[in-house]
Design a protein around this motif. Structure first.
Motif, PDB file in Angstrom:
ATOM      1  N   GLU A 447       0.816  -1.225   0.000  1.00 50.15           N
ATOM      2  CA  GLU A 447       0.000   0.000   0.000  1.00 50.15           C
ATOM      3  C   GLU A 447       0.842   1.265   0.000  1.00 50.15           C
ATOM      4  OE1 GLU A 447      -3.551   2.050   2.722  1.00 50.15           O
ATOM      5  OE2 GLU A 447      -2.861   0.013   3.124  1.00 50.15           O
ATOM      6  N   ASP A 448       1.923   1.294   0.810  1.00 48.97           N
ATOM      7  CA  ASP A 448       2.705   2.536   0.884  1.00 48.97           C
ATOM      8  C   ASP A 448       3.386   2.851  -0.452  1.00 48.97           C
ATOM      9  OD1 ASP A 448       4.392   0.359   1.119  1.00 48.97           O
ATOM     10  OD2 ASP A 448       5.769   1.336   2.533  1.00 48.97           O
ATOM     11  N   LEU A 449       3.905   1.833  -1.128  1.00 51.12           N
ATOM     12  CA  LEU A 449       4.559   2.073  -2.409  1.00 51.12           C
ATOM     13  C   LEU A 449       3.530   2.420  -3.488  1.00 51.12           C
ATOM     14  CD1 LEU A 449       7.023   2.143  -4.207  1.00 51.12           C
ATOM     15  CD2 LEU A 449       6.918  -0.350  -4.421  1.00 51.12           C
ATOM     16  N   SER A 450       2.418   1.730  -3.512  1.00 51.75           N
ATOM     17  CA  SER A 450       1.370   2.044  -4.491  1.00 51.75           C
ATOM     18  C   SER A 450       0.881   3.478  -4.317  1.00 51.75           C
ATOM     19  CB  SER A 450       0.198   1.075  -4.344  1.00 51.75           C
ATOM     20  OG  SER A 450       0.618  -0.249  -4.565  1.00 51.75           O
ATOM     21  N   GLY A 451       0.647   3.874  -3.067  1.00 50.14           N
ATOM     22  CA  GLY A 451       0.187   5.236  -2.807  1.00 50.14           C
ATOM     23  C   GLY A 451       1.203   6.269  -3.246  1.00 50.14           C
ATOM     24  N   ALA A 452       2.497   6.002  -2.986  1.00 48.59           N
ATOM     25  CA  ALA A 452       3.539   6.956  -3.382  1.00 48.59           C
ATOM     26  C   ALA A 452       3.600   7.098  -4.898  1.00 48.59           C
ATOM     27  CB  ALA A 452       4.882   6.503  -2.822  1.00 48.59           C
ATOM     28  N   VAL A 453       3.478   5.986  -5.619  1.00 50.81           N
ATOM     29  CA  VAL A 453       3.531   6.045  -7.084  1.00 50.81           C
ATOM     30  C   VAL A 453       2.324   6.796  -7.630  1.00 50.81           C
ATOM     31  CG1 VAL A 453       3.410   4.652  -9.186  1.00 50.81           C
ATOM     32  CG2 VAL A 453       4.947   3.984  -7.331  1.00 50.81           C
ATOM     33  N   LEU A 454       1.144   6.534  -7.096  1.00 48.27           N
ATOM     34  CA  LEU A 454      -0.057   7.237  -7.580  1.00 48.27           C
ATOM     35  C   LEU A 454       0.023   8.726  -7.270  1.00 48.27           C
ATOM     36  CD1 LEU A 454      -2.847   4.646  -6.669  1.00 48.27           C
ATOM     37  CD2 LEU A 454      -1.878   5.147  -8.917  1.00 48.27           C
ATOM     38  N   ASP A 455       0.519   9.071  -6.076  1.00 51.13           N
ATOM     39  CA  ASP A 455       0.690  10.497  -5.740  1.00 51.13           C
ATOM     40  C   ASP A 455       1.673  11.162  -6.706  1.00 51.13           C
ATOM     41  OD1 ASP A 455      -1.062  10.271  -3.629  1.00 51.13           O
ATOM     42  OD2 ASP A 455       0.511  10.055  -2.101  1.00 51.13           O
ATOM     43  N   ALA A 456       2.756  10.452  -7.031  1.00 52.16           N
ATOM     44  CA  ALA A 456       3.749  11.016  -7.948  1.00 52.16           C
ATOM     45  C   ALA A 456       3.177  11.159  -9.354  1.00 52.16           C
ATOM     46  CB  ALA A 456       4.993  10.132  -7.958  1.00 52.16           C
ATOM     47  N   LEU A 457       2.357  10.205  -9.797  1.00 47.54           N
ATOM     48  CA  LEU A 457       1.705  10.337 -11.102  1.00 47.54           C
ATOM     49  C   LEU A 457       0.772  11.537 -11.123  1.00 47.54           C
ATOM     50  CD1 LEU A 457       0.860   6.611 -11.969  1.00 47.54           C
ATOM     51  CD2 LEU A 457       2.443   8.105 -13.198  1.00 47.54           C
ATOM     52  N   ALA A 458       0.057  11.756 -10.019  1.00 43.35           N
ATOM     53  CA  ALA A 458      -0.841  12.912  -9.948  1.00 43.35           C
ATOM     54  C   ALA A 458      -0.052  14.219 -10.040  1.00 43.35           C
ATOM     55  CB  ALA A 458      -1.644  12.861  -8.649  1.00 43.35           C
ATOM     56  N   LYS A 459       1.092  14.290  -9.341  1.00 44.29           N
ATOM     57  CA  LYS A 459       1.912  15.500  -9.389  1.00 44.29           C
ATOM     58  C   LYS A 459       2.468  15.721 -10.796  1.00 44.29           C
ATOM     59  CE  LYS A 459       3.342  15.363  -4.524  1.00 44.29           C
ATOM     60  NZ  LYS A 459       4.479  15.171  -3.586  1.00 44.29           N
ATOM     61  N   ALA A 460       2.896  14.631 -11.440  1.00 41.61           N
ATOM     62  CA  ALA A 460       3.440  14.756 -12.793  1.00 41.61           C
ATOM     63  C   ALA A 460       2.374  15.249 -13.761  1.00 41.61           C
ATOM     64  CB  ALA A 460       4.002  13.415 -13.255  1.00 41.61           C
ATOM     65  N   ALA A 461       1.144  14.745 -13.597  1.00 38.16           N
ATOM     66  CA  ALA A 461       0.057  15.189 -14.471  1.00 38.16           C
ATOM     67  C   ALA A 461      -0.278  16.653 -14.223  1.00 38.16           C
ATOM     68  CB  ALA A 461      -1.176  14.314 -14.257  1.00 38.16           C
ATOM     69  N   ASP A 462      -0.291  17.060 -12.945  1.00 37.68           N
ATOM     70  CA  ASP A 462      -0.610  18.458 -12.616  1.00 37.68           C
ATOM     71  C   ASP A 462       0.481  19.407 -13.105  1.00 37.68           C
ATOM     72  OD1 ASP A 462      -2.943  17.660 -11.414  1.00 37.68           O
ATOM     73  OD2 ASP A 462      -2.121  17.664  -9.375  1.00 37.68           O
ATOM     74  N   ALA A 463       1.717  18.925 -13.124  1.00 32.91           N
ATOM     75  CA  ALA A 463       2.835  19.778 -13.539  1.00 32.91           C
ATOM     76  C   ALA A 463       2.898  19.958 -15.047  1.00 32.91           C
ATOM     77  CB  ALA A 463       4.153  19.191 -13.029  1.00 32.91           C
ATOM     78  N   GLY A 464       2.107  19.196 -15.774  1.00 31.75           N
ATOM     79  CA  GLY A 464       2.074  19.338 -17.221  1.00 31.75           C
ATOM     80  C   GLY A 464       3.197  18.639 -17.950  1.00 31.75           C
ATOM     81  N   SER A 465       3.872  17.691 -17.275  1.00 28.84           N
ATOM     82  CA  SER A 465       4.942  16.953 -17.958  1.00 28.84           C
ATOM     83  C   SER A 465       4.340  15.998 -18.985  1.00 28.84           C
ATOM     84  CB  SER A 465       5.786  16.176 -16.941  1.00 28.84           C
ATOM     85  OG  SER A 465       4.988  15.207 -16.288  1.00 28.84           O
ATOM     86  N   TYR A 466       5.172  15.559 -19.899  1.00 29.46           N
ATOM     87  CA  TYR A 466       4.687  14.653 -20.932  1.00 29.46           C
ATOM     88  C   TYR A 466       4.551  13.235 -20.362  1.00 29.46           C
ATOM     89  CZ  TYR A 466       5.883  18.403 -24.157  1.00 29.46           C
ATOM     90  OH  TYR A 466       5.949  19.601 -24.804  1.00 29.46           O
ATOM     91  N   PRO A 467       3.435  12.574 -20.563  1.00 27.87           N
ATOM     92  CA  PRO A 467       3.265  11.232 -19.984  1.00 27.87           C
ATOM     93  C   PRO A 467       4.252  10.224 -20.544  1.00 27.87           C
ATOM     94  CG  PRO A 467       1.404  11.798 -21.422  1.00 27.87           C
ATOM     95  CD  PRO A 467       2.200  13.039 -21.232  1.00 27.87           C
ATOM     96  N   TRP A 468       4.665  10.372 -21.808  1.00 27.88           N
ATOM     97  CA  TRP A 468       5.576   9.373 -22.367  1.00 27.88           C
ATOM     98  C   TRP A 468       6.969   9.451 -21.754  1.00 27.88           C
ATOM     99  CZ3 TRP A 468       2.687  12.813 -25.302  1.00 27.88           C
ATOM    100  CH2 TRP A 468       3.328  13.983 -25.727  1.00 27.88           C
TER     101      TRP A 468
END
Length: 522
Positions: A447-468
């Motif tokens: 759970e802790d690693l999954s949550g950290a990865v999902l939080d980081a994906l959310a930050k990357a999406a909010d920052a406007g970085s390219y998903p690829w």
């Protein structure tokens, strides 16, 4: 009217010479007629004997939904889901449908990573089919699982579960199959694997010797030392280096003893308890035989390179012995000094953390730490790996992690500890340098690693970085995130840009597909 008989040989000669040199009216028509005549006069050959009937497979058949899923995965050749499907089906003891066996064996022929599980799921009928098609010969070189290792007597006559000669694959197989065979044999009988390698060692190509030698990592023990010591004199440089690295993982080997002696000549404990380092000034013949290059291939100074190679190959236990035997004095707050505790009397030895504290001086400190990190990985020393990673809590920016990325040090730690460290790293540093760490963590992620990865994906999406730019992480997440994460990923996709929404929706869909796939195999 006279009929002139034209033989097939005449027609071939006319065609080879050409009609310009030998006029031959209606050459093609006459050749067609002659072909029909030849075929019409051909007597049918005796029919070949029918193959022995396929053996019975007593395993339970796949549920109907799982069989449909397998057909779809084989048609798509899914790189992410097919390996997990096969591993799960094998673990649960299902038999693949007969009509899907050709497609399954074809797919495994193209993807060697699937062969073990694919052959197991195909079962005795898959082995029966493989005996009838040369393109599936690899199946007969893979040891039969226990469940189908003893087929019925008639089938056994047609499809032996293993090659008639247990070492046939070593003599006749492709190179990758020979490496796999040697690796598997070393896991069950290290001595037999070494004997097999010795039998052809002198005739193997240098590049093949290198990878065969690397396969000795499985089951490596001191009984392998004489062979590896001899390989230190191999004519190929890479073979010599690999032999030296393998010997350095055996703390009781003669090479490890020689490296420990070189440590004692290069490092001493100063009056204040700190490590004082004087790297070798030259690389003599004995150092070169033990795998140390005469000149640095890395761009670093030669002395720094030689020091790092010695530290990486020396047994880590020699450091506590060096410090504990020194009987140094430690400075007190009043400027006086007191004798250090005698390890023989106290019964204690210096810990990795204490040894790291003694290497705080800037000169040669990086070389020591990098060498210790490589030694911790080679010798699978979790205490040293833990101490080196603790100098960089949560992946904090500062001194570079010894040996480069921390993934190699993490691989030495237990799975739960590895995932916890990676979760803290991702939470602090994001996903930019996380890929190599994430692939070391077993699926499904906690759970802790999954949550950290999902939080980081959310930050990357909010920052406007390219998903690829995070395609590697997303690929690992598809097979490692728990299926229950799909709901949260849907929420992230709802508020993301179109590019991120597409990527996140695909990730969510893959997790739900995986969940359905596993449920079908329940």
């Amino acid at each position: 009217m006279t009929t002139i008989r034209v033989t097939w040989t005449d027609l071939v000669e006319d065609a080879l010479l050409g009609t310009n040199r030998r006029p031959s009216p209606d050459l093609l028509d006459r050749a067609a007629a002659a072909t029909l005549a030849r075929r019409g006069g051909l007597r049918p050959a005796p029919a070949p004997p029918l193959p022995v009937p396929a053996p019975q497979d007593d395993r339970p058949p796949l549920p109907e939904a799982a069989a449909r899923r397998l057909a779809a995965l084989l048609a798509e050749n899914s790189s992410e889901l097919l390996p997990q499907w096969l591993a799960t089906a094998r673990a649960r003891g299902f038999a693949a449908p007969a009509e899907l066996l050709p497609a399954l064996l074809d797919t495994a022929r193209q993807r060697s990573d699937l062969r073990g599980d694919a052959v197991a799921v195909a079962g005795p009928r898959g082995r029966w089919l493989a005996a009838l098609n040369p393109e599936w010969r690899y199946v007969l070189r893979i040891a039969a699982p226990q469940s189908d290792a003893t087929p019925s007597a008639p089938a056994a006559a047609a499809v032996p579960p293993d090659p008639p000669n247990p070492d046939a694959v070593w003599q006749e197989g492709l190179f990758a199959e020979r490496v796999t065979h040697l690796t598997r044999l070393r896991r069950v009988d290290p001595a037999a694997g070494l004997t097999l390698l010795r039998s052809t060692w002198a005739t193997e190509r240098a590049e093949d010797r290198l990878l065969f030698l690397d396969a000795l990592q499985d089951g490596l023990c001191l009984e392998d030392e004489p062979f590896l010591e001899a390989a230190l004199s191999d004519r190929a440089k890479n073979v010599r280096a690999t032999a030296a690295e393998l010997l350095s993982t055996l703390p009781g080997s003669a090479l490890a003893t020689r490296m420990a002696e070189r440590v004692r000549h290069s490092v001493a404990v100063g009056p204040d308890g700190a490590l004082e380092v004087e790297p070798p000034s030259a690389c003599d013949a004995s150092m070169q035989r033990d795998g140390i290059a005469a000149t640095s291939p890395t761009g670093r100074g030669d002395r720094a390179f030689w020091l790092g190679e010695i530290v990486a190959a020396a047994p880590l236990s020699c450091w506590s012995a060096l410090i504990d035997a020194a009987g140094t004095t430690t400075a007190t707050s009043t400027g006086t000094s007191t004798p250090a505790p005698d390890p023989e009397r106290s019964g204690t030895t210096s810990t990795p953390e204490q040894i790291l504290d003694r290497a705080a001086a800037p000169q040669w400190s990086d070389e020591l730490r990098e060498g210790w990190a490589r030694a911790a990985v080679r010798q699978h020393d979790a205490a040293w790996a833990r101490a080196l990673l603790a100098e960089h809590p949560d992946g904090a920016v500062g001194r570079a992690v010894p040996g480069g990325a921390p993934s190699r040090l993490l691989s030495v730690l237990p799975g739960a500890e590895r995932a916890s460290w990676t979760a803290r790293f991702v939470a602090r540093q994001g996903l930019a340098d996380a890929f190599q760490l994430l692939v070391t963590c077993a699926a499904p992620w906690p759970e802790d690693l999954s949550g950290a990865v999902l939080d980081a994906l959310a930050k990357a999406a909010d920052a406007g970085s390219y998903p690829w730019s995070h395609s590697g992480v997303l690929g690992v997440a598809e097979r490692s995130l728990p299926c229950s994460a799909a709901a949260r990923i849907d929420e992230l996709a709802a508020g993301a840009s179109s590019a991120w929404a597409e990527v996140l929706t695909r990730l969510s869909s893959t997790l739900r597909t995986r969940e359905a796939m596993l449920a079908e195999l329940a």
